[in-house]
Scaffold this active site. Structure first.
Site, PDB file in Angstrom:
ATOM      1  N   THR A   1      22.252 -50.703  18.463  1.00 53.75           N
ATOM      2  CA  THR A   1      22.454 -50.895  19.908  1.00 53.75           C
ATOM      3  C   THR A   1      22.045 -52.296  20.361  1.00 53.75           C
ATOM      4  O   THR A   1      21.177 -52.930  19.745  1.00 53.75           O
ATOM      5  CB  THR A   1      21.614 -49.848  20.677  1.00 53.75           C
ATOM      6  OG1 THR A   1      21.578 -50.187  22.051  1.00 53.75           O
ATOM      7  CG2 THR A   1      20.166 -49.819  20.189  1.00 53.75           C
ATOM      8  N   ASP A   2      22.593 -52.733  21.491  1.00 53.09           N
ATOM      9  CA  ASP A   2      22.185 -54.028  22.058  1.00 53.09           C
ATOM     10  C   ASP A   2      20.784 -53.956  22.676  1.00 53.09           C
ATOM     11  O   ASP A   2      20.184 -54.985  22.981  1.00 53.09           O
ATOM     12  CB  ASP A   2      23.195 -54.518  23.108  1.00 53.09           C
ATOM     13  CG  ASP A   2      23.360 -53.589  24.307  1.00 53.09           C
ATOM     14  OD1 ASP A   2      22.766 -52.496  24.315  1.00 53.09           O
ATOM     15  OD2 ASP A   2      24.102 -53.964  25.255  1.00 53.09           O
ATOM     16  N   GLU A   3      20.267 -52.725  22.858  1.00 54.09           N
ATOM     17  CA  GLU A   3      18.952 -52.597  23.515  1.00 54.09           C
ATOM     18  C   GLU A   3      17.822 -53.200  22.675  1.00 54.09           C
ATOM     19  O   GLU A   3      16.738 -53.468  23.195  1.00 54.09           O
ATOM     20  CB  GLU A   3      18.647 -51.128  23.820  1.00 54.09           C
ATOM     21  CG  GLU A   3      19.648 -50.519  24.764  1.00 54.09           C
ATOM     22  CD  GLU A   3      19.158 -49.270  25.479  1.00 54.09           C
ATOM     23  OE1 GLU A   3      17.953 -48.981  25.433  1.00 54.09           O
ATOM     24  OE2 GLU A   3      19.995 -48.587  26.077  1.00 54.09           O
TER      25      GLU A   3
ATOM     26  N   TYR B   1      12.919 -45.680  22.520  1.00 53.12           N
ATOM     27  CA  TYR B   1      14.246 -45.595  21.871  1.00 53.12           C
ATOM     28  C   TYR B   1      14.623 -46.926  21.231  1.00 53.12           C
ATOM     29  O   TYR B   1      14.926 -46.994  20.042  1.00 53.12           O
ATOM     30  CB  TYR B   1      15.318 -45.174  22.888  1.00 53.12           C
ATOM     31  CG  TYR B   1      16.732 -45.453  22.418  1.00 53.12           C
ATOM     32  CD1 TYR B   1      17.272 -44.749  21.342  1.00 53.12           C
ATOM     33  CD2 TYR B   1      17.529 -46.440  23.018  1.00 53.12           C
ATOM     34  CE1 TYR B   1      18.568 -45.007  20.887  1.00 53.12           C
ATOM     35  CE2 TYR B   1      18.811 -46.707  22.574  1.00 53.12           C
ATOM     36  CZ  TYR B   1      19.332 -45.988  21.512  1.00 53.12           C
ATOM     37  OH  TYR B   1      20.607 -46.266  21.053  1.00 53.12           O
TER      38      TYR B   1
ATOM     39  N   LYS C   1      15.103 -48.015  17.259  1.00 54.76           N
ATOM     40  CA  LYS C   1      16.348 -48.560  16.698  1.00 54.76           C
ATOM     41  C   LYS C   1      16.083 -49.940  16.081  1.00 54.76           C
ATOM     42  O   LYS C   1      16.623 -50.267  15.022  1.00 54.76           O
ATOM     43  CB  LYS C   1      17.438 -48.672  17.774  1.00 54.76           C
ATOM     44  CG  LYS C   1      17.994 -47.350  18.279  1.00 54.76           C
ATOM     45  CD  LYS C   1      18.725 -46.523  17.239  1.00 54.76           C
ATOM     46  CE  LYS C   1      20.040 -47.107  16.793  1.00 54.76           C
ATOM     47  NZ  LYS C   1      20.792 -46.177  15.901  1.00 54.76           N
TER      48      LYS C   1
HETATM   49  P1  NAD Z   1      24.506 -38.805  20.601  1.00 55.16           P
HETATM   50  O1  NAD Z   1      23.131 -38.495  21.073  1.00 55.16           O
HETATM   51  O2  NAD Z   1      25.680 -38.404  21.425  1.00 55.16           O
HETATM   52  O3  NAD Z   1      24.734 -38.166  19.154  1.00 55.16           O
HETATM   53  C1  NAD Z   1      23.777 -38.223  18.147  1.00 55.16           C
HETATM   54  C2  NAD Z   1      24.199 -37.272  17.028  1.00 55.16           C
HETATM   55  O4  NAD Z   1      23.192 -37.362  15.995  1.00 55.16           O
HETATM   56  C3  NAD Z   1      24.266 -35.813  17.457  1.00 55.16           C
HETATM   57  O5  NAD Z   1      25.429 -35.212  16.944  1.00 55.16           O
HETATM   58  C4  NAD Z   1      23.020 -35.191  16.842  1.00 55.16           C
HETATM   59  O6  NAD Z   1      23.165 -33.819  16.528  1.00 55.16           O
HETATM   60  C5  NAD Z   1      22.836 -36.047  15.590  1.00 55.16           C
HETATM   61  N1  NAD Z   1      21.436 -36.065  15.130  1.00 55.16           N
HETATM   62  C6  NAD Z   1      20.339 -36.319  15.870  1.00 55.16           C
HETATM   63  N2  NAD Z   1      19.239 -36.212  15.113  1.00 55.16           N
HETATM   64  C7  NAD Z   1      19.654 -35.907  13.862  1.00 55.16           C
HETATM   65  C8  NAD Z   1      18.984 -35.680  12.637  1.00 55.16           C
HETATM   66  N3  NAD Z   1      17.656 -35.721  12.551  1.00 55.16           N
HETATM   67  N4  NAD Z   1      19.728 -35.407  11.527  1.00 55.16           N
HETATM   68  C9  NAD Z   1      21.083 -35.349  11.611  1.00 55.16           C
HETATM   69  N5  NAD Z   1      21.761 -35.522  12.744  1.00 55.16           N
HETATM   70  C10 NAD Z   1      21.070 -35.806  13.870  1.00 55.16           C
HETATM   71  O7  NAD Z   1      24.500 -40.360  20.315  1.00 55.16           O
HETATM   72  P2  NAD Z   1      25.641 -41.460  20.562  1.00 55.16           P
HETATM   73  O8  NAD Z   1      25.558 -41.928  21.948  1.00 55.16           O
HETATM   74  O9  NAD Z   1      26.916 -40.955  20.011  1.00 55.16           O
HETATM   75  O10 NAD Z   1      25.093 -42.632  19.625  1.00 55.16           O
HETATM   76  C11 NAD Z   1      25.421 -42.694  18.240  1.00 55.16           C
HETATM   77  C12 NAD Z   1      24.787 -43.921  17.624  1.00 55.16           C
HETATM   78  O11 NAD Z   1      25.268 -45.087  18.269  1.00 55.16           O
HETATM   79  C13 NAD Z   1      23.274 -43.960  17.753  1.00 55.16           C
HETATM   80  O12 NAD Z   1      22.742 -44.488  16.565  1.00 55.16           O
HETATM   81  C14 NAD Z   1      23.026 -44.889  18.935  1.00 55.16           C
HETATM   82  O13 NAD Z   1      21.779 -45.537  18.806  1.00 55.16           O
HETATM   83  C15 NAD Z   1      24.174 -45.855  18.773  1.00 55.16           C
HETATM   84  N6  NAD Z   1      24.649 -46.495  20.010  1.00 55.16           N
HETATM   85  C16 NAD Z   1      24.945 -45.744  21.125  1.00 55.16           C
HETATM   86  C17 NAD Z   1      25.465 -46.364  22.259  1.00 55.16           C
HETATM   87  C18 NAD Z   1      25.846 -45.585  23.497  1.00 55.16           C
HETATM   88  O14 NAD Z   1      26.200 -46.183  24.516  1.00 55.16           O
HETATM   89  N7  NAD Z   1      25.827 -44.262  23.481  1.00 55.16           N
HETATM   90  C19 NAD Z   1      25.651 -47.758  22.268  1.00 55.16           C
HETATM   91  C20 NAD Z   1      25.303 -48.495  21.131  1.00 55.16           C
HETATM   92  C21 NAD Z   1      24.824 -47.855  20.004  1.00 55.16           C
HETATM   93  O1  DAU Z   2      23.200 -50.384  25.620  1.00 52.77           O
HETATM   94  C1  DAU Z   2      23.446 -49.374  24.688  1.00 52.77           C
HETATM   95  C2  DAU Z   2      22.690 -48.136  25.069  1.00 52.77           C
HETATM   96  O2  DAU Z   2      23.332 -47.586  26.209  1.00 52.77           O
HETATM   97  C3  DAU Z   2      22.633 -47.106  23.944  1.00 52.77           C
HETATM   98  O3  DAU Z   2      21.904 -47.635  22.872  1.00 52.77           O
HETATM   99  C4  DAU Z   2      21.958 -45.812  24.422  1.00 52.77           C
HETATM  100  O4  DAU Z   2      22.013 -44.839  23.387  1.00 52.77           O
HETATM  101  C5  DAU Z   2      22.701 -45.315  25.633  1.00 52.77           C
HETATM  102  O5  DAU Z   2      22.043 -44.170  26.139  1.00 52.77           O
HETATM  103  C6  DAU Z   2      22.788 -46.397  26.720  1.00 52.77           C
HETATM  104  O6  DAU Z   2      21.468 -46.662  27.299  1.00 52.77           O
HETATM  105  P1  DAU Z   2      21.235 -46.836  28.880  1.00 52.77           P
HETATM  106  O7  DAU Z   2      19.842 -46.491  29.174  1.00 52.77           O
HETATM  107  O8  DAU Z   2      21.765 -48.135  29.360  1.00 52.77           O
HETATM  108  O9  DAU Z   2      22.256 -45.681  29.400  1.00 52.77           O
HETATM  109  P2  DAU Z   2      22.123 -44.559  30.548  1.00 52.77           P
HETATM  110  O10 DAU Z   2      23.463 -43.919  30.689  1.00 52.77           O
HETATM  111  O11 DAU Z   2      20.946 -43.679  30.343  1.00 52.77           O
HETATM  112  O12 DAU Z   2      21.828 -45.435  31.858  1.00 52.77           O
HETATM  113  C7  DAU Z   2      22.733 -46.441  32.295  1.00 52.77           C
HETATM  114  C8  DAU Z   2      22.119 -47.106  33.520  1.00 52.77           C
HETATM  115  O13 DAU Z   2      22.102 -46.142  34.605  1.00 52.77           O
HETATM  116  C9  DAU Z   2      20.668 -47.529  33.339  1.00 52.77           C
HETATM  117  O14 DAU Z   2      20.435 -48.735  34.026  1.00 52.77           O
HETATM  118  C10 DAU Z   2      19.860 -46.401  33.964  1.00 52.77           C
HETATM  119  C11 DAU Z   2      20.768 -45.916  35.081  1.00 52.77           C
HETATM  120  N1  DAU Z   2      20.654 -44.464  35.393  1.00 52.77           N
HETATM  121  C12 DAU Z   2      20.763 -43.579  34.371  1.00 52.77           C
HETATM  122  C13 DAU Z   2      20.638 -42.228  34.597  1.00 52.77           C
HETATM  123  C14 DAU Z   2      20.739 -41.235  33.463  1.00 52.77           C
HETATM  124  C15 DAU Z   2      20.456 -44.040  36.710  1.00 52.77           C
HETATM  125  O15 DAU Z   2      20.387 -44.853  37.635  1.00 52.77           O
HETATM  126  N2  DAU Z   2      20.322 -42.696  36.925  1.00 52.77           N
HETATM  127  C16 DAU Z   2      20.400 -41.772  35.935  1.00 52.77           C
HETATM  128  O16 DAU Z   2      20.264 -40.554  36.229  1.00 52.77           O
END
Ligand code: NAD
Ligand code: DAU
Length: 351
Positions: free
Chosen positions: A132-134, A157, A161
């Site tokens: 992730t970019d975080e 988190y 990562k």
């Molecule tokens: P998600 O939470 O939707 O899915 C995570 C999946 O991992 C689920 O299917 C869960 O069952 C599985 N999992 C969790 N713990 C596990 C374990 N111990 N063993 C096996 N499986 C397990 O997550 P996502 O949003 O699809 O993110 C996927 C990946 O991409 C992550 O590594 C996250 O850090 C990265 N990522 C997410 C975002 C985003 O915006 N969502 C952006 C950049 C990177």
């Molecule tokens: O940047 C990549 C990341 O983006 C991934 O690595 C993470 O897995 C993914 O969850 C996401 O993180 P964020 O914290 O940016 O996403 P989230 O959807 O939780 O929140 C987006 C923005 O909205 C953030 O500034 C917090 C705000 N927010 C979020 C929630 C859930 C609110 O204002 N209210 C809310 O209830």
């Protein structure tokens, strides 16, 4: 050449899009989806491909060292695409330990298992770590994250990562593990669990519930359509250079409150409500602890070296996303019943 690939976290949001793309695009590959099926994992995300001959699901926990080692011995995969993680920042603030176990220990278990079965036979092997970019921390008003930006994670988190990224790189330098990494910005699209901003707010608008905006709503995120992330993973998996990292982003920065207002307008239109109805649900609540101000990705390296670019304008993607959630009411009801209600109460009750 036929390849056997273990994709971890394939039942989650991004993982399910990656599994679908690989199963459909590469009929000669054998795709194994390894997932623990936590609250975020859902096999209903994959019903369209579950009967394909090149797809298999294995339920398992990447933290379980014995299980992972035996699985790698039995399957002897050519590659791993590792997406399994605990992924929600708010949950990491409440329960950091789950993040340490899955995101750090789980990643090391996979690296060790791959190292044990691959030995010195590393030609044509690949360990792709999805991150992730975080990990880069928080930007001010200007600037972009590049692959050279120093790590500065701020939440449990992002720290977990970052730690996993360092370990993946350490295995490359120390053991020649053939790794490649990518760090992506915020994804949006179908099948995202409604704890994350966009699907949470779609669900709340639909049910006339308050929209809990953290702080002043002036934090900025760079949004990318999930299918474009999956396409980038495909390109990097096949053409990325071993040992390298690629940033993936949408060149699409939005202040939360502006995004939320756009979403409200789309929802009013789709639900045939008076313009301005959904905006009335906006409620400013206590800010997230350690809330990163701004993320923005410079994806020039990926564009120049591997030719990837985002395919979709945000307004179009957001509308497609809203349509999917409105057309898949049963999916939304299933994932928001039961345990979700307890999470929601705890997370938003006192804000
Ligand atoms: P998600 O939470 O939707 O899915 C995570 C999946 O991992 C689920 O299917 C869960 O069952 C599985 N999992 C969790 N713990 C596990 C374990 N111990 N063993 C096996 N499986 C397990 O997550 P996502 O949003 O699809 O993110 C996927 C990946 O991409 C992550 O590594 C996250 O850090 C990265 N990522 C997410 C975002 C985003 O915006 N969502 C952006 C950049 C990177
Ligand atoms: O940047 C990549 C990341 O983006 C991934 O690595 C993470 O897995 C993914 O969850 C996401 O993180 P964020 O914290 O940016 O996403 P989230 O959807 O939780 O929140 C987006 C923005 O909205 C953030 O500034 C917090 C705000 N927010 C979020 C929630 C859930 C609110 O204002 N209210 C809310 O209830």
């Amino acid at each position: 050449m036929a390849k056997k690939i273990i994709i971890t976290g394939g039942a989650g949001f991004i993982g399910s899009h990656v599994v679908r793309l690989f199963v459909n695009k590469y009929p000669d590959y054998e795709i194994i989806n390894l997932d623990k099926l936590t609250y975020a994992g859902n096999l209903a995300n994959l019903t369209d491909i579950e009967d394909k001959p090149n797809y298999r699901f294995i339920k398992g926990d990447i933290v379980d060292q014995d299980f992972i080692h035996q699985l790698f011995k039995d399957e002897n995969p050519d590659a791993v695409i590792h997406l399994a993680a605990e992924s929600h920042v708010d949950r990491s603030i409440e329960s950091p330990m789950d993040f340490i176990m899955t995101n750090i220990v789980g990643t090391v278990n996979l690296l060790n298992a791959a190292k044990a079965v691959w030995g010195d036979e590393l030609a044509d092997k690949r360990f792709y770590h999805v991150s992730t970019d975080e990990v880069y921390g928080s930007l001010g008003e200007t600037g972009l994250f590049t692959e050279e930006t120093p790590y500065d994670p701020r939440s449990p988190y992002s720290a977990s990562k970052a730690s996993s990224d360092h370990l993946v790189r350490a295995y490359y330098h120390t053991y020649n593990m053939p790794v490649v990494l990518s760090n992506c910005s915020n994804n949006y699209g179908s099948h995202q669990f409604p704890e994350k901003l966009i699907p949470l707010f779609i669900n709340n608008i639909k049910n006339n519930k308050p929209l809990p905006v953290y702080g002043k709503g002036d934090n900025v995120r760079d949004w990318l359509w999930v299918n474009d992330h999956a396409r980038a993973i495909d390109v990097i998996f096949h053409q990325g250079k071993t040992g390298e990292t690629y940033n993936i982003g949408g060149h699409n920065e939005w202040k939360n409150i502006d995004l939320i207002k756009l979403l409200c307008n789309i929802m009013d239109k789709k639900l045939n409500r008076e313009p301005g109805t959904s905006e009335k649900l906006i409620t400013y609540v206590k800010d997230r602890a350690g809330h990163d101000k701004r993320y923005a990705i410079d994806a020039t390296k990926l564009k120049n070296e591997l030719g990837w670019e985002p395919s979709l304008q945000f307004e179009e993607g957001l509308e497609k996303t809203v349509d999917w959630y409105l057309e898949n009411e049963e999916w939304l009801i299933n994932v928001t019943s039961g345990e979700y209600q307890n999470y929601y109460e705890k997370q938003y009750h006192q804000r």
